[in-house]
Scaffold this motif. Structure first.
Motif, PDB file in Angstrom:
ATOM      1  N   VAL A 204       0.698  -1.221  -0.110  1.00  0.00           N
ATOM      2  CA  VAL A 204       0.140   0.051   0.079  1.00  0.00           C
ATOM      3  C   VAL A 204       0.852   1.258  -0.153  1.00  0.00           C
ATOM      4  O   VAL A 204       0.514   2.104  -0.719  1.00  0.00           O
ATOM      5  CB  VAL A 204      -0.725   0.012   1.272  1.00  0.00           C
TER       6      VAL A 204
ATOM      7  N   TYR B  52       0.813   3.820  -3.170  1.00  0.00           N
ATOM      8  CA  TYR B  52       0.072   5.153  -2.908  1.00  0.00           C
ATOM      9  C   TYR B  52       1.209   6.177  -2.186  1.00  0.00           C
ATOM     10  O   TYR B  52       1.169   5.980  -0.760  1.00  0.00           O
ATOM     11  CB  TYR B  52      -1.105   4.992  -2.310  1.00  0.00           C
ATOM     12  N   GLU B  53       2.016   6.685  -3.019  1.00  0.00           N
ATOM     13  CA  GLU B  53       2.848   7.489  -2.228  1.00  0.00           C
ATOM     14  C   GLU B  53       2.297   8.574  -1.359  1.00  0.00           C
ATOM     15  O   GLU B  53       2.936   8.955  -0.374  1.00  0.00           O
ATOM     16  CB  GLU B  53       3.702   8.114  -3.579  1.00  0.00           C
ATOM     17  N   SER B  54       1.183   9.005  -1.728  1.00  0.00           N
ATOM     18  CA  SER B  54       0.627  10.144  -0.892  1.00  0.00           C
ATOM     19  C   SER B  54       0.066   9.742   0.462  1.00  0.00           C
ATOM     20  O   SER B  54       0.515  10.298   1.491  1.00  0.00           O
ATOM     21  CB  SER B  54      -0.604  10.899  -1.592  1.00  0.00           C
ATOM     22  N   VAL B  55      -0.156   8.260   0.361  1.00  0.00           N
ATOM     23  CA  VAL B  55      -0.370   7.792   1.946  1.00  0.00           C
ATOM     24  C   VAL B  55       0.784   7.569   2.738  1.00  0.00           C
ATOM     25  O   VAL B  55       0.863   7.689   3.748  1.00  0.00           O
ATOM     26  CB  VAL B  55      -1.075   6.297   1.646  1.00  0.00           C
TER      27      VAL B  55
ATOM     28  N   ARG C 173      -4.303  -1.773 -12.346  1.00  0.00           N
ATOM     29  CA  ARG C 173      -3.738  -1.557 -10.949  1.00  0.00           C
ATOM     30  C   ARG C 173      -3.578  -3.254 -10.635  1.00  0.00           C
ATOM     31  O   ARG C 173      -2.299  -3.378  -9.860  1.00  0.00           O
ATOM     32  CB  ARG C 173      -4.611  -1.179 -10.131  1.00  0.00           C
TER      33      ARG C 173
END
Length: 280
Positions: free
Chosen positions: A108, A112-115, A187
């Protein structure tokens, strides 16, 4: 060209991979190393036996003879194997749970780099926290049964797997990832065809590191509150000043950890060959 071929053949022969070597020539280096290791072990045991009672008190360091006697006694009276089985069950459950959770979290964070940027400080803080300090709360929440040891083992394993898988996903070639996107990969296809193959080598390495940590977590839990397990048996022996019993527990869990690490190393070697990376 001929000179290079001769040189390559000589290198193969010298490395033991040449086709002209006999079975004895291929096995001789391994047998020699095994004999040397056994000789070192025998020498250490001999020095230990000699020093016991002469240089150091017997009740402090025991002796190989006493450890061997106590090993047989624990086997015969049912102290060793049932307690070792309990500890292994706790460690394996915690190992599997921590590995699955850590692997999923690593994927994860990689996807998802922002996460990852948002949650990473909290993950780093939890990783830096000594997990043993959580044990009183875990005892209050889950009691002193097997669940408490499973959770401690899982916590010690989870972050090792998590950071290794996350690091593997961060090392994926961005150009290759862009090519997947340009080819219209979904994905799920990206995860299965790119992320998982990239992470499997790091994952197996982290698993080899993680299983001894799972054993540590389970044994620490048994030290804190337990009525069974190898940690409980060792703690009971220590309270009776039974150094031989303590050493029997330590040696037994060490041999078990080495055997499991050997199995994981074989799996890692075959996966490396499958990926075309050679032996590790």
């Amino acid at each position: 060209m001929a000179v290079q071929s001769v040189a390559s053949a000589r290198q193969l022969t010298a490395s033991g991979d040449g086709p002209g070597l006999s079975l004895w020539d291929r096995l001789r280096p391994s047998l020699f190393r095994t004999v040397v290791r056994l000789a070192i072990l025998a020498a250490l045991c001999g020095i230990w036996e000699f020093c016991s009672g002469r240089v150091f008190p017997v009740f402090v360091v025991s002796s190989p003879a006493k450890v061997w006697t106590q090993f047989g006694h624990w086997l015969s009276n049912g102290t060793l194997l049932p307690n070792l089985g309990v500890t292994l069950e706790e460690a394996v459950i915690g190992f599997l749970a921590g590995s699955i959770i850590g692997c999923l979290l690593g994927l994860v964070f990689g996807l998802y780099e922002s996460v990852a940027k948002t949650i990473a400080p909290f993950a780093n803080a939890l990783y830096a926290l000594p997990k043993v300090m959580l044990s009183p709360l875990i005892v209050v929440w889950f009691g002193i049964g097997m669940g408490m040891k499973d959770i401690l083992a899982a916590l010690t394993v989870m972050f090792v797997v998590f950071y290794n898988v996350w690091n593997a996903t961060r090392r994926i070639d961005k150009n290759l990832l862009d090519q997947f996107h340009l080819m219209g990969a979904s994905r799920w296809d990206t995860i299965v065809e790119l992320y998982l193959p990239a992470a499997v080598g790091w994952l197996l390495t982290s698993l080899r590191i993680a299983f001894p940590l799972a054993l540590i977590g389970a044994i620490v839990g048994e030290f804190i509150a337990s009525g069974e397990g190898i940690g409980y048996a060792v703690l009971a022996a220590a309270q009776q000043y039974d150094a031989a019993g303590v050493l029997v527990g330590i040696i037994s869990i060490t041999i078990t950890a080495v055997c499991i690490d050997t199995v994981l190393a074989i799996v890692q070697r075959y996966v490396a060959r499958w990926q075309g990376e050679g032996e590790l």
